[in-house]
Design a protein around this motif. Sequence first.
Motif: not given
Length: 778
Positions: A634-640
């Motif tokens: 999965v792809q998460l934003d920088a802050n997860r």
Amino acid sequence: MPAFPKKYFFTLSIVATLLIAYYLCLPTTLFNAPTATVVESRHGSLLGAVIADDEQWRFPIVDSVPYKFKSCLLQFEDAYFYRHPGFNPVSMVKAMGANIAAGRTLRGGSTITQQVIRLSRDGKKRTYLEKAIELVLATRLELREPKEAILKLYASHAPFGGNVVGLDVAAWRYFGLRPHQLSWAQAATLAVLPNAPGLIYPGKNPSALRVKRDRLLKKLLQQNRIDIITYELALLEELPQKPHPLPKTASHLVQFMAKKHRGNRITSTVDENLQRNINGLVQKHHQNLRQNQVHNAAVLVLDVRSREVLSYVGNTQTTAEHQRDVDLIQSARSTGSTLKPLLYAALLDAGELLPDMLVPDVPTQIAGYTPENYSEEYSGAVPAKDALARSLNIPAVRLLQKYGLEKFRDQLDAFGLRGLDRPADHYGLTLILGGAESNLWDLCKTYANLASTVNHFNRTSSEYFEKEFADPVLQTDQRVEFGEKSIEKTLFDAGSIYLTFEAMKEVNRPQADESWRFFDSSRPIAWKTGTSFGNKDAWAIGVTTDYVVGIWVGNADGEGRPNMTGVASAAPILFDVFGLLPRSRWFQKPLDAFVDITVCSGSGYLMTDACPPKTISIPNKKNYVKSCPYHHRVQLDANRQFRVNSFCADLSETVSQSWFTLPPLMEYYYKRVHPTYKTLPPVREDCRSTGRPVMEFIYPQNGSRISLPRNFEGKINELVLKLAHNRPDTEVYWYLDKIYLQKTRNFHEIGVIPSQGEHKVTAVDALGHEISIMITVE
């Protein structure tokens, strides 16, 4: 050449006729009376007997006459037995003179051989003509049989009082001993009894019997057969007061063997000491079981290598009211969960299952059938080997449906399970949960065959035997023929069976044995319990390399009792029985049957690049297991905090992470028992949905047919609709046949009372995700 005188023809004809008549006068078989069925232990001890058809305790002919009894008998009845031709003229003359002088019969002059003839002609009147016939037949018997054979005939057919016939049974009935165990006083007592068998009865004057015995003992002393100390001690021994009951160490085994071996003497494979100890164990447990009104239990112990039956306890020593005479080893009962290991082995063998593969454990309905776990709880997803160890019903049913009911039913025929004789559609998926019947004998045989398969594979050049699935052996003169060696498996390969036993070894033991792994003296045992519907049957079957122990507990009349389960009622007996057996080593791993593969450590499926790897050994065969469906990148934003994708974010600025995710329904229950489970972060609002399901109905399932009962007030109970959402705090809107009902948040369940007929239930969450099912209310 002069003619042969005719007068000699007549003489020769007469002589020839007499010789032929003399030769043929003695019947080929002297005694045709029925005999009792006698069952002995492997070491010759009497386990029990079934009385002869004429209600006489008459054992089959003895193998030999013990020295003490022979000495007493010859001194009392026929001191010249080895020197006369079947009759003793001197004794006959003396007896005749004494009887004439007294005017009545004081003594007899018959030899032992004559007495054998008289016993064989039972019912003939005592006349001088009959005496003459007996004399002729006695001489003929002496010509046909050796002296020792004549003694055996006498010892086997002499009357010993009442319906006791023969030395073997007399020794048991009057002294509780085998004939060769008799003392000199006991042997002397039995030697004089056939001469006056009425003296043995209680109420008769014992002094006459004592006089006869003591007179014989003195004669033995005078003839130097015994010494003075033996003589004096023998005089002090008490006479038997009444007949003792015959042993009933294995009464149900005796009855079982009597069906095929009526009237024979059988040396069984049963170990008497083990049998007695298990009898005691069963009675001890019966004291506790009957407090719950459970009255019956059975135990069977098999030797895996020889298939010999070492112990056969067919029932408790309960009352006739509670069917104590029913042989519950052979009785067909619901199998409960005892077939689950066979399905597990079948799936491994087919390459359709791996031990650590997660299998669903969620509310399930299949074609109107709704299985339930015994605990009525759900794990969401559970490793297959744990599902077997915990005996979970729902995973077993789902696995059976996946494997194929017809295929599994056909494979069960190879085990020869009597009672399981209906086609697959008769049992349906309940087959794996006790919908079929079998018996303790066949189930123990099945597990012995599986254990032997692994043993043989390891002892040979990784080969199998063509006739591995053999019946247990009950007689010491029988041997199992395993047939020729083959590289082809009999049914399941050794690797699949070994892994099945490994899973069964991890079954939680009864409370007293919970920490067995931490003790050096612990016994690794592959074991399985089973409890039938309504708590009518409690099973426990354990397997080691050397032994199979099977336990059944319940009521013979089929009455179920609360709290009667395999774990609580049968398993304690199982481990107590194993405590009586020598320790066994654990099964050696059949290395040639395995190959190493890499799987996902979290799911047990074949590895993908999205999951942490783990190397395991599986049966060496074509593998039909798919790659892991539960690990994803999965792809998460920088802050997860949120999931993103290429539609809303620059992937170079995102974090790629492996995530273990279950479908909503499995997840709903899984995270209840796995607090470390992490739900996928939500999709950021400006990103498109990935298309993964976010909610799923828990109850009811699509296509369910539902009956709504009435409560005590006569009102119809509500139907509770329930679903799982991967984000429980999301609002969900409910519809019945397109009519809005209400919305829920956090706990997604509502109660409705739909009318009879078909209905469509729809749920739509606040993000626009929609699911629907069709149900029928009856």
